[in-house]
Motif scaffolding. Structure first.
Motif, mmCIF file in Angstrom:
data_model
loop_
_atom_site.group_PDB
_atom_site.id
_atom_site.type_symbol
_atom_site.label_atom_id
_atom_site.label_comp_id
_atom_site.label_asym_id
_atom_site.label_seq_id
_atom_site.Cartn_x
_atom_site.Cartn_y
_atom_site.Cartn_z
ATOM 1 N N ARG A 286 10.690 -0.624 -4.092
ATOM 2 C CA ARG A 286 11.316 -1.213 -3.285
ATOM 3 C C ARG A 286 10.431 -2.453 -2.982
ATOM 4 O O ARG A 286 9.172 -2.519 -2.911
ATOM 5 N N ALA A 287 10.997 -3.784 -3.106
ATOM 6 C CA ALA A 287 10.133 -4.892 -2.978
ATOM 7 C C ALA A 287 10.031 -4.933 -1.429
ATOM 8 O O ALA A 287 11.110 -5.598 -0.645
ATOM 9 N N THR A 288 9.107 -4.783 -0.881
ATOM 10 C CA THR A 288 8.680 -4.816 0.537
ATOM 11 C C THR A 288 7.983 -5.683 1.035
ATOM 12 O O THR A 288 7.831 -6.266 2.180
ATOM 13 N N GLN A 289 7.194 -6.427 -0.070
ATOM 14 C CA GLN A 289 6.357 -7.562 0.589
ATOM 15 C C GLN A 289 6.248 -8.822 -0.402
ATOM 16 O O GLN A 289 6.595 -8.773 -1.293
ATOM 17 N N ALA B 146 0.939 -1.205 0.012
ATOM 18 C CA ALA B 146 -0.066 0.128 -0.199
ATOM 19 C C ALA B 146 0.927 1.285 -0.101
ATOM 20 O O ALA B 146 0.494 2.124 -0.559
ATOM 21 N N LEU B 147 2.020 1.233 0.854
ATOM 22 C CA LEU B 147 2.819 2.536 0.713
ATOM 23 C C LEU B 147 3.611 2.406 -0.458
ATOM 24 O O LEU B 147 3.554 4.052 -0.881
ATOM 25 N N THR B 148 3.903 1.712 -1.222
ATOM 26 C CA THR B 148 4.559 2.010 -2.742
ATOM 27 C C THR B 148 3.352 2.238 -3.550
ATOM 28 O O THR B 148 3.768 3.557 -4.298
ATOM 29 N N THR B 149 2.176 1.797 -3.579
ATOM 30 C CA THR B 149 1.129 2.546 -4.113
ATOM 31 C C THR B 149 0.716 3.825 -3.777
ATOM 32 O O THR B 149 0.497 4.522 -4.887
#
Ligand SMILES: Cc1cc2nc3c(=O)[nH]c(=O)nc-3n(C[C@H](O)[C@H](O)[C@H](O)COP(=O)(O)OP(=O)(O)OC[C@H]3O[C@@H](n4cnc5c(N)ncnc54)[C@H](O)[C@@H]3O)c2cc1C
Length: 251
Positions: free
Chosen positions: A211-214, A93-96
Protein backbone atom coordinates in the motif's frame (compact mmCIF):
# COMPACT_ATOMS: atom_id res chain seq x y z
CA UNK A 1 14.40 -23.22 18.25
CA UNK A 2 14.44 -20.79 15.33
CA UNK A 3 15.42 -17.18 15.95
CA UNK A 4 14.59 -14.65 13.20
CA UNK A 5 16.91 -11.64 13.48
CA UNK A 6 15.70 -8.57 11.58
CA UNK A 7 18.65 -6.80 9.99
CA UNK A 8 18.28 -3.55 8.12
CA UNK A 9 20.79 -2.96 5.33
CA UNK A 10 21.58 0.73 5.15
CA UNK A 11 23.74 3.08 3.03
CA UNK A 12 27.15 3.64 4.65
CA UNK A 13 26.44 6.20 7.43
CA UNK A 14 30.03 7.54 6.97
CA UNK A 15 29.49 8.15 3.24
CA UNK A 16 27.68 11.06 1.53
CA UNK A 17 23.90 10.83 1.97
CA UNK A 18 21.96 11.77 -1.16
CA UNK A 19 18.24 12.24 -1.68
CA UNK A 20 16.57 10.77 -4.76
CA UNK A 21 13.93 12.46 -6.98
CA UNK A 22 11.30 11.19 -4.54
CA UNK A 23 13.10 13.07 -1.71
CA UNK A 24 13.91 9.79 0.02
CA UNK A 25 17.36 8.51 0.89
CA UNK A 26 19.14 7.20 -2.21
CA UNK A 27 19.74 3.53 -1.42
CA UNK A 28 21.11 2.54 -4.81
CA UNK A 29 24.77 2.27 -3.72
CA UNK A 30 26.60 -0.09 -1.41
CA UNK A 31 24.70 -1.10 1.71
CA UNK A 32 25.98 -2.37 5.05
CA UNK A 33 24.52 -4.26 7.97
CA UNK A 34 23.16 -1.55 10.29
CA UNK A 35 25.55 -1.50 13.24
CA UNK A 36 22.51 -1.39 15.56
CA UNK A 37 21.51 -4.83 14.25
CA UNK A 38 24.89 -6.47 14.89
CA UNK A 39 23.82 -6.69 18.56
CA UNK A 40 20.65 -8.61 17.65
CA UNK A 41 22.68 -10.96 15.43
CA UNK A 42 25.18 -11.63 18.23
CA UNK A 43 22.45 -12.17 20.83
CA UNK A 44 20.58 -14.47 18.46
CA UNK A 45 23.75 -16.50 17.90
CA UNK A 46 24.42 -16.80 21.64
CA UNK A 47 20.83 -17.88 22.39
CA UNK A 48 20.88 -20.34 19.48
CA UNK A 49 24.22 -21.81 20.55
CA UNK A 50 22.91 -22.27 24.12
CA UNK A 51 19.62 -23.84 23.01
CA UNK A 52 20.76 -25.85 19.98
CA UNK A 53 18.79 -23.59 17.67
CA UNK A 54 19.60 -21.53 14.59
CA UNK A 55 19.50 -17.93 13.43
CA UNK A 56 17.68 -16.85 10.27
CA UNK A 57 18.50 -13.33 9.14
CA UNK A 58 15.52 -11.40 7.72
CA UNK A 59 15.88 -8.23 5.68
CA UNK A 60 13.66 -6.04 3.51
CA UNK A 61 15.77 -4.03 1.11
CA UNK A 62 15.68 -2.41 -2.34
CA UNK A 63 17.37 -4.10 -5.33
CA UNK A 64 17.91 -7.56 -3.82
CA UNK A 65 20.99 -6.32 -1.94
CA UNK A 66 22.68 -8.90 0.27
CA UNK A 67 26.00 -7.29 1.31
CA UNK A 68 24.75 -6.50 4.83
CA UNK A 69 23.04 -9.86 5.18
CA UNK A 70 26.32 -11.62 4.23
CA UNK A 71 27.98 -9.81 7.15
CA UNK A 72 25.43 -11.43 9.51
CA UNK A 73 25.94 -14.82 7.84
CA UNK A 74 29.71 -14.42 8.27
CA UNK A 75 29.12 -13.89 12.01
CA UNK A 76 27.43 -17.31 12.11
CA UNK A 77 23.75 -17.05 11.10
CA UNK A 78 22.58 -20.20 9.29
CA UNK A 79 20.54 -18.65 6.48
CA UNK A 80 18.80 -15.48 5.31
CA UNK A 81 15.53 -14.35 3.77
CA UNK A 82 15.62 -11.12 1.75
CA UNK A 83 12.45 -9.40 0.56
CA UNK A 84 12.82 -7.02 -2.38
CA UNK A 85 10.04 -5.63 -4.51
CA UNK A 86 9.70 -2.38 -6.48
CA UNK A 87 6.22 -2.04 -5.01
CA UNK A 88 7.86 -1.53 -1.60
CA UNK A 89 9.47 1.76 -2.65
CA UNK A 90 8.38 4.31 -0.09
CA UNK A 91 7.41 1.61 2.40
CA UNK A 92 6.65 3.00 5.83
CA UNK A 93 7.33 1.32 9.16
CA UNK A 94 3.96 -0.51 9.27
CA UNK A 95 4.45 -1.94 5.77
CA UNK A 96 7.96 -3.01 6.78
CA UNK A 97 6.66 -4.66 9.95
CA UNK A 98 3.96 -6.45 7.93
CA UNK A 99 6.60 -7.89 5.59
CA UNK A 100 8.96 -8.89 8.44
CA UNK A 101 6.12 -10.50 10.45
CA UNK A 102 5.03 -12.44 7.40
CA UNK A 103 8.57 -13.80 6.91
CA UNK A 104 8.80 -14.71 10.63
CA UNK A 105 5.58 -16.72 10.22
CA UNK A 106 6.83 -18.34 7.01
CA UNK A 107 10.15 -19.52 8.53
CA UNK A 108 8.42 -20.76 11.71
CA UNK A 109 10.29 -18.43 14.07
CA UNK A 110 10.00 -18.97 17.84
CA UNK A 111 11.53 -15.58 18.56
CA UNK A 112 12.05 -12.37 16.56
CA UNK A 113 14.95 -10.07 17.46
CA UNK A 114 15.29 -6.46 16.29
CA UNK A 115 17.28 -3.43 17.33
CA UNK A 116 15.43 -0.76 19.28
CA UNK A 117 15.74 1.66 16.36
CA UNK A 118 17.58 1.74 13.06
CA UNK A 119 20.42 4.16 12.35
CA UNK A 120 18.86 5.76 9.25
CA UNK A 121 15.09 5.71 9.82
CA UNK A 122 14.94 5.53 13.64
CA UNK A 123 11.16 5.54 14.08
CA UNK A 124 11.67 2.86 16.75
CA UNK A 125 8.25 1.38 15.96
CA UNK A 126 8.92 -1.77 13.93
CA UNK A 127 9.47 -4.22 16.82
CA UNK A 128 6.17 -3.42 18.55
CA UNK A 129 4.34 -3.52 15.21
CA UNK A 130 5.74 -6.97 14.35
CA UNK A 131 4.60 -8.21 17.78
CA UNK A 132 1.15 -6.70 17.28
CA UNK A 133 0.78 -8.28 13.83
CA UNK A 134 1.88 -11.71 15.09
CA UNK A 135 -0.15 -11.41 18.30
CA UNK A 136 3.01 -12.06 20.35
CA UNK A 137 4.32 -10.26 23.46
CA UNK A 138 6.91 -7.51 22.81
CA UNK A 139 9.88 -7.25 25.16
CA UNK A 140 11.42 -3.88 24.26
CA UNK A 141 14.63 -2.01 25.13
CA UNK A 142 16.30 -5.22 26.34
CA UNK A 143 19.88 -4.78 27.55
CA UNK A 144 20.35 -8.39 28.72
CA UNK A 145 18.44 -11.50 27.63
CA UNK A 146 18.50 -15.11 28.85
CA UNK A 147 16.49 -18.09 27.70
CA UNK A 148 15.52 -21.13 29.80
CA UNK A 149 13.47 -23.59 27.80
CA UNK A 150 10.59 -21.50 26.47
CA UNK A 151 11.03 -18.82 29.11
CA UNK A 152 12.64 -15.48 28.17
CA UNK A 153 13.98 -13.14 30.83
CA UNK A 154 15.19 -9.66 29.92
CA UNK A 155 16.58 -6.63 31.68
CA UNK A 156 14.66 -3.72 30.24
CA UNK A 157 16.33 -0.33 30.23
CA UNK A 158 13.84 2.28 31.47
CA UNK A 159 14.20 5.90 32.51
CA UNK A 160 13.78 5.05 36.19
CA UNK A 161 16.09 2.04 36.23
CA UNK A 162 16.18 -1.52 34.94
CA UNK A 163 13.02 -3.64 34.89
CA UNK A 164 13.24 -7.43 34.83
CA UNK A 165 10.68 -8.62 32.28
CA UNK A 166 9.68 -12.24 31.63
CA UNK A 167 7.82 -13.74 28.68
CA UNK A 168 7.04 -17.11 27.18
CA UNK A 169 8.01 -17.92 23.61
CA UNK A 170 7.06 -16.99 20.99
CA UNK A 171 7.86 -13.33 21.49
CA UNK A 172 9.54 -10.31 19.88
CA UNK A 173 12.55 -8.80 21.64
CA UNK A 174 14.10 -5.44 20.70
CA UNK A 175 17.63 -4.95 22.00
CA UNK A 176 19.70 -1.90 22.85
CA UNK A 177 23.33 -1.40 21.83
CA UNK A 178 25.63 -3.09 24.33
CA UNK A 179 23.27 -6.00 25.10
CA UNK A 180 26.20 -8.21 24.03
CA UNK A 181 29.55 -7.60 22.32
CA UNK A 182 29.18 -8.44 18.59
CA UNK A 183 31.86 -10.87 17.39
CA UNK A 184 34.13 -10.12 14.42
CA UNK A 185 33.52 -12.55 11.56
CA UNK A 186 36.42 -15.01 11.24
CA UNK A 187 38.05 -15.70 7.85
CA UNK A 188 36.32 -19.10 7.87
CA UNK A 189 33.00 -17.37 8.64
CA UNK A 190 33.45 -14.92 5.75
CA UNK A 191 34.25 -17.75 3.32
CA UNK A 192 31.36 -19.98 4.48
CA UNK A 193 28.89 -17.04 4.27
CA UNK A 194 29.30 -17.10 0.49
CA UNK A 195 27.62 -20.50 0.23
CA UNK A 196 24.92 -20.13 2.91
CA UNK A 197 21.31 -20.12 1.64
CA UNK A 198 19.79 -16.69 0.95
CA UNK A 199 16.15 -16.93 -0.11
CA UNK A 200 14.93 -13.98 -2.23
CA UNK A 201 11.21 -13.26 -1.97
CA UNK A 202 8.78 -10.84 -3.59
CA UNK A 203 5.57 -9.50 -2.06
CA UNK A 204 3.59 -12.00 -4.14
CA UNK A 205 5.63 -14.86 -2.63
CA UNK A 206 4.38 -13.70 0.78
CA UNK A 207 0.82 -13.24 -0.44
CA UNK A 208 1.01 -9.53 0.37
CA UNK A 209 0.12 -6.37 -1.55
CA UNK A 210 1.92 -3.06 -1.01
CA UNK A 211 0.00 0.00 0.00
CA UNK A 212 1.54 3.35 -0.97
CA UNK A 213 1.13 4.92 2.43
CA UNK A 214 3.79 7.58 2.51
CA UNK A 215 5.15 10.38 0.30
CA UNK A 216 7.82 12.91 1.23
CA UNK A 217 6.47 16.31 0.13
CA UNK A 218 9.34 18.60 1.15
CA UNK A 219 12.78 18.52 2.71
CA UNK A 220 14.37 21.57 4.32
CA UNK A 221 17.77 22.15 5.82
CA UNK A 222 17.68 22.33 9.59
CA UNK A 223 17.91 25.92 10.83
CA UNK A 224 21.37 26.96 12.04
CA UNK A 225 21.60 27.18 15.79
CA UNK A 226 21.78 30.81 16.91
CA UNK A 227 24.59 31.96 19.15
CA UNK A 228 23.52 32.12 22.80
CA UNK A 229 23.36 35.20 25.01
CA UNK A 230 26.14 35.57 27.56
CA UNK A 231 25.09 37.20 30.82
CA UNK A 232 28.03 38.59 32.83
CA UNK A 233 27.28 38.68 36.56
CA UNK A 234 27.88 42.24 37.71
CA UNK A 235 25.23 41.88 40.41
CA UNK A 236 22.30 42.07 37.98
CA UNK A 237 22.59 38.54 36.50
CA UNK A 238 19.68 37.11 38.49
CA UNK A 239 17.25 39.73 37.14
CA UNK A 240 18.60 39.23 33.61
CA UNK A 241 18.12 35.44 33.82
CA UNK A 242 14.56 35.86 35.14
CA UNK A 243 13.77 38.35 32.34
CA UNK A 244 15.17 35.90 29.77
CA UNK A 245 13.13 32.97 31.14
CA UNK A 246 10.01 35.15 31.12
CA UNK A 247 10.70 36.15 27.52
CA UNK A 248 10.66 32.50 26.41
CA UNK A 249 7.61 31.84 28.62
CA UNK A 250 9.36 29.35 30.91
CA UNK A 251 8.38 31.48 33.92
C1 LIG B 1 12.25 -0.24 -1.96
C2 LIG B 1 12.53 0.22 -0.53
C3 LIG B 1 12.84 1.56 -0.30
C4 LIG B 1 13.05 1.99 1.03
N1 LIG B 1 13.34 3.30 1.26
C5 LIG B 1 13.56 3.70 2.52
C6 LIG B 1 13.93 5.06 2.81
O1 LIG B 1 14.04 5.90 1.91
N2 LIG B 1 14.18 5.42 4.12
C7 LIG B 1 14.09 4.50 5.15
O2 LIG B 1 14.34 4.85 6.32
N3 LIG B 1 13.75 3.23 4.91
C8 LIG B 1 13.50 2.81 3.63
N4 LIG B 1 13.20 1.52 3.38
C9 LIG B 1 13.15 0.58 4.49
C10 LIG B 1 11.84 0.62 5.26
O3 LIG B 1 10.86 1.36 4.68
C11 LIG B 1 12.17 1.08 6.66
O4 LIG B 1 13.01 0.05 7.13
C12 LIG B 1 10.96 1.16 7.56
O5 LIG B 1 10.24 2.32 7.30
C13 LIG B 1 11.34 1.03 9.03
O6 LIG B 1 11.66 2.29 9.56
P1 LIG B 1 12.76 2.47 10.68
O7 LIG B 1 14.10 2.17 10.13
O8 LIG B 1 12.52 3.83 11.24
O9 LIG B 1 12.37 1.34 11.79
P2 LIG B 1 12.80 1.19 13.31
O10 LIG B 1 11.59 0.87 14.09
O11 LIG B 1 13.64 2.34 13.78
O12 LIG B 1 13.71 -0.11 13.22
C14 LIG B 1 13.90 -0.95 14.36
C15 LIG B 1 14.49 -2.25 13.92
O13 LIG B 1 13.56 -2.97 13.09
C16 LIG B 1 14.28 -3.74 12.15
N5 LIG B 1 14.04 -3.24 10.79
C17 LIG B 1 13.56 -2.04 10.40
N6 LIG B 1 13.51 -1.96 9.06
C18 LIG B 1 13.96 -3.14 8.59
C19 LIG B 1 14.15 -3.67 7.29
N7 LIG B 1 13.87 -2.95 6.19
N8 LIG B 1 14.62 -4.94 7.18
C20 LIG B 1 14.92 -5.68 8.29
N9 LIG B 1 14.77 -5.22 9.55
C21 LIG B 1 14.30 -3.97 9.70
C22 LIG B 1 15.77 -3.57 12.47
O14 LIG B 1 16.16 -4.52 13.43
C23 LIG B 1 15.74 -2.16 13.07
O15 LIG B 1 16.90 -1.88 13.83
C24 LIG B 1 12.98 1.07 2.10
C25 LIG B 1 12.68 -0.27 1.83
C26 LIG B 1 12.47 -0.71 0.54
C27 LIG B 1 12.17 -2.14 0.31
Amino acid sequence: MKIAVCTKQIPDPQGPQRLGDDLRLDRSGKVLLDDADSYGVELGLQLAEASGGEVVVVSMVPDHETAGVRQALAMGAASAVVVSDDALRGADALTTATVLASVARRVGADMVLTATESTDGYTGTVAAQIAGLLGWPAVTFAKGVTLEGTHVRANRQAEDGVWVVESELPCVVSVTAGVVEPRYPSFKGIMSAKSKPVEQLSLADLGLEARATQRVVAVQEAAQREAGTVIEDDGSAEAAVVAFLESIKVL
